[in-house]
Motif scaffolding. Sequence first.
Motif, PDB file in Angstrom:
ATOM      1  N   ASP A 122       1.803  38.762  38.194  1.00 24.10           N
ATOM      2  CA  ASP A 122       1.209  40.006  38.447  1.00 24.10           C
ATOM      3  C   ASP A 122       2.705  41.238  38.885  1.00 24.10           C
ATOM      4  N   SER A 123       1.700  42.002  38.283  1.00 24.66           N
ATOM      5  CA  SER A 123       2.854  43.220  39.586  1.00 24.66           C
ATOM      6  C   SER A 123       2.830  43.663  40.742  1.00 24.66           C
ATOM      7  N   THR A 124       2.053  42.644  41.244  1.00 25.70           N
ATOM      8  CA  THR A 124       1.579  42.778  42.230  1.00 25.70           C
ATOM      9  C   THR A 124       2.377  41.129  42.996  1.00 25.70           C
ATOM     10  N   GLU A 141       9.651  42.835  33.900  1.00 29.52           N
ATOM     11  CA  GLU A 141       8.561  44.693  33.886  1.00 29.52           C
ATOM     12  C   GLU A 141       7.398  43.613  32.775  1.00 29.52           C
ATOM     13  N   PHE A 142       6.403  44.608  33.853  1.00 29.18           N
ATOM     14  CA  PHE A 142       5.154  44.209  33.652  1.00 29.18           C
ATOM     15  C   PHE A 142       4.990  46.082  32.407  1.00 29.18           C
ATOM     16  N   ASN A 143       3.554  45.419  31.900  1.00 31.22           N
ATOM     17  CA  ASN A 143       2.821  46.406  30.945  1.00 31.22           C
ATOM     18  C   ASN A 143       1.753  46.995  31.295  1.00 31.22           C
ATOM     19  N   ASP A 144       1.154  48.198  31.204  1.00 30.28           N
ATOM     20  CA  ASP A 144      -0.638  48.841  31.786  1.00 30.28           C
ATOM     21  C   ASP A 144      -1.334  47.616  30.690  1.00 30.28           C
ATOM     22  N   THR A 145      -0.976  48.065  29.753  1.00 30.90           N
ATOM     23  CA  THR A 145      -1.700  47.195  28.591  1.00 30.90           C
ATOM     24  C   THR A 145      -1.707  46.131  28.332  1.00 30.90           C
ATOM     25  N   SER A 148       3.018  40.895  29.211  1.00 33.58           N
ATOM     26  CA  SER A 148       4.374  41.329  28.761  1.00 33.58           C
ATOM     27  C   SER A 148       5.159  40.015  29.098  1.00 33.58           C
ATOM     28  N   ASP A 204       4.127  36.462  32.664  1.00 31.61           N
ATOM     29  CA  ASP A 204       3.888  37.099  32.938  1.00 31.61           C
ATOM     30  C   ASP A 204       2.226  36.185  33.179  1.00 31.61           C
ATOM     31  N   ARG A 206      -0.811  36.898  32.731  1.00 38.33           N
ATOM     32  CA  ARG A 206      -1.546  37.659  30.811  1.00 38.33           C
ATOM     33  C   ARG A 206      -1.530  37.066  30.193  1.00 38.33           C
ATOM     34  N   ASP A 216     -10.423  37.920  33.416  1.00 32.14           N
ATOM     35  CA  ASP A 216      -9.567  38.295  34.059  1.00 32.14           C
ATOM     36  C   ASP A 216      -9.615  38.089  35.723  1.00 32.14           C
TER      37      ASP A 216
END
Length: 404
Positions: A122-124, A141-145, A148, A204, A206, A216
């Motif tokens: 993830d983004s972390t 790169e990660f999307n907020d919604t 990716s 990603d 997700r 989640d």
Amino acid sequence: MNLSRYIAGRLSGARSDSFTASVTKIAKFSVGLGIAIMIVSFAILQGFRHEIQAKIFSFGGHLQVSKFDTNNSFEGYPMGTSTGLEDYKNIPGVEKLQPFARKTAIIKTEDEVLGVVLKGVDSTYDFRSMQQNLVSGTVMEFNDTAASEHVMMSQLMADKLRLKVGDRILFYFIQNPPRVRKLEVKGIFKTGLEEFDNVYVIGDLRQIRELNQWPDSLVGGYEILLTDFTQIDTVASQVFDKMNYDLQLEKITDTYAQLFDWLELLKRNVIIFLVLIIFVATFNMVSTLFIMILERTNMIGALKAMGATNGQIRGIFLHRGLKLTISGLIGGNLLALAFCLIQDYFHVIPLDPENYYMDTVPIYWDWRIWVGINGITFLLTMLSILLPTLMIARIHPVKAIKFD
């Protein structure tokens, strides 16, 4: 003025064509070359260690926490966010906790098919080590919604599949029912370690949650980054005491034991090599002082006849040895510094990546090692030159003074 230092200074101006002058030059050269080889050897050794460790850490944290599982598959069982390590910042030596999950897949292009493991992050996730391995493109790169659609793969995979940055490819996930995703190559990396380059694609987290229909709150595991890798055993013990009973902890030194064992073997070989170099350098210095004393027997006898003590005469040759040692150390350090700078900036010495995991000889700058090597060499050399000065007490003025 100190008598011993004064006479030692006068001896330094001896004829350049004398036998002692030639031996003195050889002694300086041996000390200088020895210290240069030791410094360069340690710089290269540490370079190998840090480069390979950085490549390994780019695919896994120093410690890995996962669900206890007797299955050896890449995917493993999912685990919740409740691990007992929620207060990991209070554990000394722990820097970061980052989630991940793995899922096997098949990449299919028009001409090739390749089995891989998609590692979801993830983004972390800490991409600092991976950034150094990039050959083209950028990191994830990660999307907020939404999940990716970007992935990162190795140069080895990209060459096999004839792909480049920006290409979109199909990932087939073998499950019930089978799933397929079309993902874009965002970055291409190269570690030189086939254990990673042949297997892992970074994506990603997700995406894996969607494929497995996880909420989640589920992940495949957690990677733990440490502030000091050398303290891994101590921190691992503290983490093990805090984590939940149904979890397992694995150290990266155990996961990739063959690579770390190779580094340890390399370290032992270098240390043995350096011990031999120090022995040769100190032996040359002892031999040089023996020759100086034998050549100056008449002078020693004359000084004793005039009332000089053994300690004063010994100080003359100790000052000479000190000056030779310092001259050799300065020259050796300058030579080592020049070599390391040239190799670090211009990469003049290449390597075979298939055997050494990198394409050029690495240099690691650690001034503590430089100071340590110089200090140890200086101390051992000065202790060794005490031996030949002991023979001064055996020289008697009557026998030593000769008249032409």
